[in-house]
Design a protein around this motif. Structure first.
Motif, PDB file in Angstrom:
ATOM      1  N   ASN A 188       0.837  -1.194   0.000  1.00  0.00           N
ATOM      2  CA  ASN A 188       0.000   0.000   0.000  1.00  0.00           C
ATOM      3  C   ASN A 188       0.875   1.248   0.000  1.00  0.00           C
ATOM      4  O   ASN A 188       1.809   1.355   0.797  1.00  0.00           O
ATOM      5  N   ALA A 189       0.563   2.190  -0.868  1.00  0.00           N
ATOM      6  CA  ALA A 189       1.375   3.402  -0.981  1.00  0.00           C
ATOM      7  C   ALA A 189       1.340   4.261   0.278  1.00  0.00           C
ATOM      8  O   ALA A 189       2.184   5.146   0.450  1.00  0.00           O
ATOM      9  N   VAL A 190       0.390   4.010   1.179  1.00  0.00           N
ATOM     10  CA  VAL A 190       0.362   4.738   2.448  1.00  0.00           C
ATOM     11  C   VAL A 190       1.659   4.509   3.231  1.00  0.00           C
ATOM     12  O   VAL A 190       2.073   5.341   4.033  1.00  0.00           O
ATOM     13  N   ALA A 191       2.325   3.388   2.958  1.00  0.00           N
ATOM     14  CA  ALA A 191       3.587   3.073   3.635  1.00  0.00           C
ATOM     15  C   ALA A 191       4.683   4.083   3.311  1.00  0.00           C
ATOM     16  O   ALA A 191       5.707   4.140   4.008  1.00  0.00           O
ATOM     17  N   LEU A 192       4.494   4.890   2.278  1.00  0.00           N
ATOM     18  CA  LEU A 192       5.496   5.896   1.922  1.00  0.00           C
ATOM     19  C   LEU A 192       5.718   6.893   3.061  1.00  0.00           C
ATOM     20  O   LEU A 192       6.800   7.475   3.184  1.00  0.00           O
ATOM     21  N   HIS A 193       4.701   7.102   3.867  1.00  0.00           N
ATOM     22  CA  HIS A 193       4.833   7.981   5.038  1.00  0.00           C
ATOM     23  C   HIS A 193       5.992   7.513   5.918  1.00  0.00           C
ATOM     24  O   HIS A 193       6.900   8.292   6.259  1.00  0.00           O
ATOM     25  N   ASP A 194       5.986   6.230   6.266  1.00  0.00           N
ATOM     26  CA  ASP A 194       7.044   5.687   7.120  1.00  0.00           C
ATOM     27  C   ASP A 194       8.375   5.611   6.381  1.00  0.00           C
ATOM     28  O   ASP A 194       9.441   5.769   6.987  1.00  0.00           O
ATOM     29  N   LEU A 195       8.312   5.368   5.076  1.00  0.00           N
ATOM     30  CA  LEU A 195       9.545   5.304   4.291  1.00  0.00           C
ATOM     31  C   LEU A 195      10.290   6.637   4.332  1.00  0.00           C
ATOM     32  O   LEU A 195      11.510   6.670   4.525  1.00  0.00           O
ATOM     33  N   VAL A 196       9.569   7.727   4.161  1.00  0.00           N
ATOM     34  CA  VAL A 196      10.203   9.049   4.193  1.00  0.00           C
ATOM     35  C   VAL A 196      10.893   9.281   5.536  1.00  0.00           C
ATOM     36  O   VAL A 196      12.042   9.744   5.595  1.00  0.00           O
ATOM     37  N   LEU A 197      10.219   8.934   6.615  1.00  0.00           N
ATOM     38  CA  LEU A 197      10.810   9.118   7.943  1.00  0.00           C
ATOM     39  C   LEU A 197      12.055   8.252   8.114  1.00  0.00           C
ATOM     40  O   LEU A 197      13.071   8.707   8.663  1.00  0.00           O
ATOM     41  N   ASP A 198      12.011   7.027   7.618  1.00  0.00           N
ATOM     42  CA  ASP A 198      13.166   6.132   7.752  1.00  0.00           C
ATOM     43  C   ASP A 198      14.329   6.572   6.871  1.00  0.00           C
ATOM     44  O   ASP A 198      15.495   6.344   7.212  1.00  0.00           O
ATOM     45  N   ILE A 199      14.035   7.206   5.746  1.00  0.00           N
ATOM     46  CA  ILE A 199      15.108   7.750   4.908  1.00  0.00           C
ATOM     47  C   ILE A 199      15.853   8.846   5.660  1.00  0.00           C
ATOM     48  O   ILE A 199      17.090   8.884   5.682  1.00  0.00           O
ATOM     49  N   TYR A 200      15.105   9.727   6.315  1.00  0.00           N
ATOM     50  CA  TYR A 200      15.745  10.810   7.057  1.00  0.00           C
ATOM     51  C   TYR A 200      16.414  10.327   8.339  1.00  0.00           C
ATOM     52  O   TYR A 200      17.298  10.997   8.872  1.00  0.00           O
ATOM     53  N   ASN A 201      16.011   9.162   8.827  1.00  0.00           N
ATOM     54  CA  ASN A 201      16.660   8.574  10.001  1.00  0.00           C
ATOM     55  C   ASN A 201      17.786   7.623   9.613  1.00  0.00           C
ATOM     56  O   ASN A 201      18.270   6.846  10.448  1.00  0.00           O
ATOM     57  N   ASN A 202      18.173   7.681   8.314  1.00  0.00           N
ATOM     58  CA  ASN A 202      19.303   6.893   7.789  1.00  0.00           C
ATOM     59  C   ASN A 202      19.093   5.383   7.885  1.00  0.00           C
ATOM     60  O   ASN A 202      20.066   4.620   7.919  1.00  0.00           O
ATOM     61  N   LYS A 203      17.833   4.952   7.908  1.00  0.00           N
ATOM     62  CA  LYS A 203      17.551   3.520   7.902  1.00  0.00           C
ATOM     63  C   LYS A 203      17.447   2.982   6.474  1.00  0.00           C
ATOM     64  O   LYS A 203      17.554   1.776   6.253  1.00  0.00           O
ATOM     65  N   LEU A 227      10.996  -2.703   1.898  1.00  0.00           N
ATOM     66  CA  LEU A 227       9.716  -3.118   1.316  1.00  0.00           C
ATOM     67  C   LEU A 227       9.404  -4.578   1.645  1.00  0.00           C
ATOM     68  O   LEU A 227       8.255  -4.933   1.936  1.00  0.00           O
ATOM     69  N   ASP A 228      10.428  -5.418   1.606  1.00  0.00           N
ATOM     70  CA  ASP A 228      10.221  -6.839   1.914  1.00  0.00           C
ATOM     71  C   ASP A 228       9.768  -7.053   3.354  1.00  0.00           C
ATOM     72  O   ASP A 228       9.085  -8.040   3.658  1.00  0.00           O
ATOM     73  N   ASN A 229      10.145  -6.143   4.236  1.00  0.00           N
ATOM     74  CA  ASN A 229       9.839  -6.300   5.662  1.00  0.00           C
ATOM     75  C   ASN A 229       8.540  -5.615   6.087  1.00  0.00           C
ATOM     76  O   ASN A 229       8.231  -5.561   7.280  1.00  0.00           O
ATOM     77  N   LEU A 230       7.785  -5.105   5.131  1.00  0.00           N
ATOM     78  CA  LEU A 230       6.503  -4.486   5.473  1.00  0.00           C
ATOM     79  C   LEU A 230       5.557  -5.525   6.064  1.00  0.00           C
ATOM     80  O   LEU A 230       5.528  -6.679   5.626  1.00  0.00           O
ATOM     81  N   ASP A 231       4.764  -5.115   7.055  1.00  0.00           N
ATOM     82  CA  ASP A 231       3.814  -6.057   7.651  1.00  0.00           C
ATOM     83  C   ASP A 231       2.585  -6.215   6.752  1.00  0.00           C
ATOM     84  O   ASP A 231       2.420  -5.507   5.756  1.00  0.00           O
ATOM     85  N   ASP A 232       1.718  -7.134   7.121  1.00  0.00           N
ATOM     86  CA  ASP A 232       0.556  -7.459   6.292  1.00  0.00           C
ATOM     87  C   ASP A 232      -0.378  -6.268   6.113  1.00  0.00           C
ATOM     88  O   ASP A 232      -0.977  -6.081   5.042  1.00  0.00           O
ATOM     89  N   ASN A 233      -0.524  -5.453   7.152  1.00  0.00           N
ATOM     90  CA  ASN A 233      -1.413  -4.295   7.060  1.00  0.00           C
ATOM     91  C   ASN A 233      -0.938  -3.294   6.017  1.00  0.00           C
ATOM     92  O   ASN A 233      -1.739  -2.583   5.405  1.00  0.00           O
ATOM     93  N   SER A 234       0.369  -3.238   5.815  1.00  0.00           N
ATOM     94  CA  SER A 234       0.929  -2.306   4.835  1.00  0.00           C
ATOM     95  C   SER A 234       0.853  -2.849   3.419  1.00  0.00           C
ATOM     96  O   SER A 234       1.216  -2.160   2.469  1.00  0.00           O
ATOM     97  N   ARG A 235       0.388  -4.072   3.285  1.00  0.00           N
ATOM     98  CA  ARG A 235       0.266  -4.679   1.959  1.00  0.00           C
ATOM     99  C   ARG A 235      -1.181  -4.773   1.488  1.00  0.00           C
ATOM    100  O   ARG A 235      -1.443  -5.103   0.338  1.00  0.00           O
TER     101      ARG A 235
END
Length: 271
Positions: A224-239, A250-258
């Motif tokens: 689900n593209a809603v996961a981009l919210h968390d992706l942006v935060l993790d990019i800035y946190n150097n994850k 992306l592979d580690n996204l939970d079922d709710n994010s899919r």
């Protein structure tokens, strides 16, 4: 919101966009916010043009002779709508170039109106046009705009270090483009319609370019593209620092994010 969370991390954010209430929702968290000038007036004007078209075609008792007699009115209304759509696009593009080359801004959210109707681009002549063109012309304007953004960043010397996320707030809506009311403004050719029939799912485009990425990678697993919210935060946190990190993330996204979301829109991402 994503902007308040970034501000807490001392990340400077900016928004460029069209007629949405960004100012009432996010201005406290932004260092720069530029919207389409007089957007309330302009959008009222655009809305009124659509109403005018509706009244002109359906609610006024016009016979064939009258339609021919007043054909210039129809053409004038259509030209106004397309001119205002062109101005909207050009203002957003110009202001987008300002913020992406501003070294004080770390996160830029840019919301273009294209490929929404009215169609404003002639792909053959490669220029903005008020003439009747097709959906594919509008998509080619999207391609041209992405290239323009890329070239601006290359010229600025910041392309290699930039993370770029390109997506949409909704999918292609067949009903909207087949709407007979505004066929002078939104046109889909028979060839395009046949091609679009192959799309059975309500999918949105998503392209992510990571810093210093040289090769493209396709990712076929659903999410689900809603996961981009968390992706942006993790990019800035150097994850997430490169394309390999992105695939792992992306592979580690939970079922709710899919799970698909039937009401996916940019508002979900911004929360």
């Amino acid at each position: 919101s994503i902007f308040s969370k970034l501000k807490n991390e001392n990340i400077n954010s900016a928004i460029i966009g069209w007629a949405f209430p960004y100012d009432r929702m996010y201005d406290n968290y932004l260092v720069k916010n530029k919207y389409y000038p007089n957007n309330k007036f302009i959008m009222r004007s655009l809305k009124q043009r659509y109403i005018d078209l509706f009244l002109f075609y359906f609610l006024r008792p016009l016979n064939k002779l009258t339609m021919q007699k007043y054909n210039w009115i129809k053409k004038h209304i259509i030209k106004i709508v397309k001119c205002e759509g062109s101005l909207l696009y050009e203002v957003i593009l110009a202001r987008a170039k300002e913020i992406i080359t501003d070294s004080s801004i770390n996160f830029s959210f840019i919301h273009f109106s294209i490929p929404h109707p009215p169609i404003i681009y002639d792909a053959k002549k490669q220029k903005i046009s008020t003439k009747i063109n097709s959906y594919i012309d509008q998509l080619q304007l999207v391609d041209k705009t992405i290239a323009d953004i890329k070239n601006t960043l290359i010229k600025d010397g910041s392309w290699d270090n930039t993370t770029l996320i390109l997506t949409s707030d909704h999918w292609y809506r067949q009903v909207e483009w087949d709407n007979p009311i505004f066929h002078e403004l939104i046109t889909v050719t028979d060839k395009e319609r046949e091609m679009l029939k192959n799309r059975k799912e309500t999918l949105i485009p998503l392209i992510i370019k990571m810093p210093n990425q040289k090769k493209s990678i396709s990712y076929d697993k659903a999410f689900n593209a809603v996961a981009l919210h968390d992706l942006v935060l993790d990019i800035y946190n150097n994850k997430v620092s490169n394309e390999k990190d992105l695939i792992t993330w992306l592979d580690n996204l939970d079922d709710n994010s899919r799970k698909p979301n039937q009401d996916i829109s940019c508002s979900h991402f911004l929360k």
